[in-house]
Design a protein around this motif. Structure first.
Motif, PDB file in Angstrom:
ATOM      1  N   PHE A  22     -10.567 -49.121   2.550  1.00  0.00           N
ATOM      2  CA  PHE A  22     -11.577 -48.230   1.983  1.00  0.00           C
ATOM      3  C   PHE A  22     -11.074 -46.787   1.984  1.00  0.00           C
ATOM      4  O   PHE A  22     -11.145 -46.092   0.968  1.00  0.00           O
ATOM      5  CB  PHE A  22     -12.885 -48.350   2.780  1.00  0.00           C
ATOM      6  CG  PHE A  22     -13.995 -47.523   2.225  1.00  0.00           C
ATOM      7  CD1 PHE A  22     -14.852 -48.047   1.274  1.00  0.00           C
ATOM      8  CD2 PHE A  22     -14.186 -46.219   2.647  1.00  0.00           C
ATOM      9  CE1 PHE A  22     -15.886 -47.281   0.745  1.00  0.00           C
ATOM     10  CE2 PHE A  22     -15.213 -45.445   2.124  1.00  0.00           C
ATOM     11  CZ  PHE A  22     -16.061 -45.982   1.174  1.00  0.00           C
ATOM     12  N   ASN A  23     -10.548 -46.341   3.137  1.00  0.00           N
ATOM     13  CA  ASN A  23     -10.092 -44.957   3.247  1.00  0.00           C
ATOM     14  C   ASN A  23      -8.940 -44.659   2.297  1.00  0.00           C
ATOM     15  O   ASN A  23      -8.862 -43.571   1.734  1.00  0.00           O
ATOM     16  CB  ASN A  23      -9.686 -44.631   4.685  1.00  0.00           C
ATOM     17  CG  ASN A  23     -10.883 -44.531   5.597  1.00  0.00           C
ATOM     18  OD1 ASN A  23     -11.993 -44.266   5.157  1.00  0.00           O
ATOM     19  ND2 ASN A  23     -10.662 -44.767   6.881  1.00  0.00           N
ATOM     20  N   LYS A  24      -8.051 -45.606   2.122  1.00  0.00           N
ATOM     21  CA  LYS A  24      -6.915 -45.415   1.210  1.00  0.00           C
ATOM     22  C   LYS A  24      -7.412 -45.288  -0.236  1.00  0.00           C
ATOM     23  O   LYS A  24      -6.971 -44.410  -0.979  1.00  0.00           O
ATOM     24  CB  LYS A  24      -5.936 -46.580   1.332  1.00  0.00           C
ATOM     25  CG  LYS A  24      -4.691 -46.426   0.482  1.00  0.00           C
ATOM     26  CD  LYS A  24      -3.726 -47.569   0.772  1.00  0.00           C
ATOM     27  CE  LYS A  24      -2.421 -47.412   0.054  1.00  0.00           C
ATOM     28  NZ  LYS A  24      -2.509 -47.585  -1.379  1.00  0.00           N
ATOM     29  N   ILE A  25      -8.336 -46.152  -0.617  1.00  0.00           N
ATOM     30  CA  ILE A  25      -8.883 -46.091  -1.979  1.00  0.00           C
ATOM     31  C   ILE A  25      -9.593 -44.758  -2.188  1.00  0.00           C
ATOM     32  O   ILE A  25      -9.389 -44.085  -3.202  1.00  0.00           O
ATOM     33  CB  ILE A  25      -9.843 -47.265  -2.244  1.00  0.00           C
ATOM     34  CG1 ILE A  25      -9.095 -48.601  -2.126  1.00  0.00           C
ATOM     35  CG2 ILE A  25     -10.487 -47.126  -3.626  1.00  0.00           C
ATOM     36  CD1 ILE A  25     -10.014 -49.815  -2.087  1.00  0.00           C
ATOM     37  N   GLU A  81     -11.976 -58.824   5.785  1.00  0.00           N
ATOM     38  CA  GLU A  81     -11.882 -58.208   7.101  1.00  0.00           C
ATOM     39  C   GLU A  81     -10.562 -58.626   7.724  1.00  0.00           C
ATOM     40  O   GLU A  81     -10.236 -59.807   7.757  1.00  0.00           O
ATOM     41  CB  GLU A  81     -13.057 -58.626   7.985  1.00  0.00           C
ATOM     42  CG  GLU A  81     -14.352 -57.995   7.571  1.00  0.00           C
ATOM     43  CD  GLU A  81     -15.489 -58.243   8.559  1.00  0.00           C
ATOM     44  OE1 GLU A  81     -15.229 -58.756   9.672  1.00  0.00           O
ATOM     45  OE2 GLU A  81     -16.626 -57.924   8.205  1.00  0.00           O
ATOM     46  N   GLN A  82      -9.820 -57.643   8.201  1.00  0.00           N
ATOM     47  CA  GLN A  82      -8.532 -57.897   8.837  1.00  0.00           C
ATOM     48  C   GLN A  82      -8.751 -58.077  10.335  1.00  0.00           C
ATOM     49  O   GLN A  82      -9.590 -57.405  10.927  1.00  0.00           O
ATOM     50  CB  GLN A  82      -7.568 -56.725   8.576  1.00  0.00           C
ATOM     51  CG  GLN A  82      -7.406 -56.384   7.116  1.00  0.00           C
ATOM     52  CD  GLN A  82      -6.876 -57.538   6.299  1.00  0.00           C
ATOM     53  OE1 GLN A  82      -5.941 -58.202   6.705  1.00  0.00           O
ATOM     54  NE2 GLN A  82      -7.480 -57.774   5.152  1.00  0.00           N
ATOM     55  N   LYS A  83      -8.004 -58.957  10.931  1.00  0.00           N
ATOM     56  CA  LYS A  83      -8.142 -59.231  12.365  1.00  0.00           C
ATOM     57  C   LYS A  83      -7.307 -58.244  13.165  1.00  0.00           C
ATOM     58  O   LYS A  83      -6.333 -58.600  13.810  1.00  0.00           O
ATOM     59  CB  LYS A  83      -7.748 -60.671  12.657  1.00  0.00           C
ATOM     60  CG  LYS A  83      -8.682 -61.656  12.015  1.00  0.00           C
ATOM     61  CD  LYS A  83      -8.273 -63.071  12.261  1.00  0.00           C
ATOM     62  CE  LYS A  83      -9.272 -63.981  11.553  1.00  0.00           C
ATOM     63  NZ  LYS A  83      -8.887 -65.357  11.599  1.00  0.00           N
ATOM     64  N   ILE A 108     -11.351 -53.482  13.819  1.00  0.00           N
ATOM     65  CA  ILE A 108     -11.360 -54.277  12.591  1.00  0.00           C
ATOM     66  C   ILE A 108     -11.234 -53.342  11.395  1.00  0.00           C
ATOM     67  O   ILE A 108     -11.894 -52.308  11.329  1.00  0.00           O
ATOM     68  CB  ILE A 108     -12.649 -55.113  12.481  1.00  0.00           C
ATOM     69  CG1 ILE A 108     -12.655 -56.196  13.548  1.00  0.00           C
ATOM     70  CG2 ILE A 108     -12.789 -55.727  11.096  1.00  0.00           C
ATOM     71  CD1 ILE A 108     -13.919 -57.016  13.604  1.00  0.00           C
ATOM     72  N   SER A 109     -10.368 -53.693  10.481  1.00  0.00           N
ATOM     73  CA  SER A 109     -10.258 -52.922   9.238  1.00  0.00           C
ATOM     74  C   SER A 109     -10.595 -53.842   8.077  1.00  0.00           C
ATOM     75  O   SER A 109     -10.493 -55.057   8.183  1.00  0.00           O
ATOM     76  CB  SER A 109      -8.862 -52.319   9.081  1.00  0.00           C
ATOM     77  OG  SER A 109      -7.897 -53.339   9.018  1.00  0.00           O
ATOM     78  N   VAL A 110     -11.005 -53.236   7.004  1.00  0.00           N
ATOM     79  CA  VAL A 110     -11.434 -53.978   5.817  1.00  0.00           C
ATOM     80  C   VAL A 110     -10.522 -53.580   4.661  1.00  0.00           C
ATOM     81  O   VAL A 110     -10.212 -52.405   4.478  1.00  0.00           O
ATOM     82  CB  VAL A 110     -12.905 -53.667   5.472  1.00  0.00           C
ATOM     83  CG1 VAL A 110     -13.324 -54.351   4.196  1.00  0.00           C
ATOM     84  CG2 VAL A 110     -13.820 -54.068   6.622  1.00  0.00           C
ATOM     85  N   SER A 111     -10.090 -54.564   3.898  1.00  0.00           N
ATOM     86  CA  SER A 111      -9.300 -54.271   2.706  1.00  0.00           C
ATOM     87  C   SER A 111      -9.966 -54.905   1.492  1.00  0.00           C
ATOM     88  O   SER A 111     -10.783 -55.821   1.620  1.00  0.00           O
ATOM     89  CB  SER A 111      -7.862 -54.780   2.862  1.00  0.00           C
ATOM     90  OG  SER A 111      -7.846 -56.182   2.903  1.00  0.00           O
ATOM     91  N   TYR A 112      -9.605 -54.394   0.337  1.00  0.00           N
ATOM     92  CA  TYR A 112     -10.165 -54.864  -0.924  1.00  0.00           C
ATOM     93  C   TYR A 112      -9.028 -55.257  -1.847  1.00  0.00           C
ATOM     94  O   TYR A 112      -7.976 -54.624  -1.855  1.00  0.00           O
ATOM     95  CB  TYR A 112     -10.999 -53.764  -1.578  1.00  0.00           C
ATOM     96  CG  TYR A 112     -12.218 -53.402  -0.765  1.00  0.00           C
ATOM     97  CD1 TYR A 112     -13.424 -54.051  -0.971  1.00  0.00           C
ATOM     98  CD2 TYR A 112     -12.146 -52.450   0.239  1.00  0.00           C
ATOM     99  CE1 TYR A 112     -14.547 -53.742  -0.199  1.00  0.00           C
ATOM    100  CE2 TYR A 112     -13.256 -52.131   1.016  1.00  0.00           C
ATOM    101  CZ  TYR A 112     -14.447 -52.783   0.787  1.00  0.00           C
ATOM    102  OH  TYR A 112     -15.543 -52.490   1.548  1.00  0.00           O
TER     103      TYR A 112
END
Length: 102
Positions: free
Chosen positions: A30-33, A62-64, A68-72
């Protein structure tokens, strides 16, 4: 046309889709986007990603990791918008040339 504009319309959705297609092999958090798409706010990005996910164009993963980080990422179905985006990009470039040359 109404259905298409409802799903893809607005200032940001096609930009987000295009961004994810061009960075298909990257970890698109999210932050990168938010950082890479100039001018988009966190609130708007969140809403647009939820809309795109609801329409099966984008997938949220959701990344383990800790934390936890979330990617799209773009879905296969989302990639079906590539032709539309290409036509719009080409039209925009041709329009710019036409306006500048007159």
């Amino acid at each position: 046309m109404t259905d298409t504009l409802e799903i893809l319309g607005g200032k940001w959705k096609l930009l987000i889709i295009h961004y994810l297609m061009m960075r298909e092999n990257d970890m698109n958090t999210f932050n990168k986007i938010e950082r890479d798409i100039e001018g988009i706010s966190a609130k708007v990005l969140s809403k647009e990603l939820k809309d795109l996910e609801a329409n099966k164009l984008v997938i949220r993963q959701e990344q383990k990791t800790k934390p936890i980080s979330v990617s799209y990422s773009i879905t296969e179905y989302g990639k079906s918008t590539n032709e539309i985006i290409d036509v719009l990009v080409n039209w925009g470039q041709n329009h710019r040339i036409k306006i500048i040359s007159e």
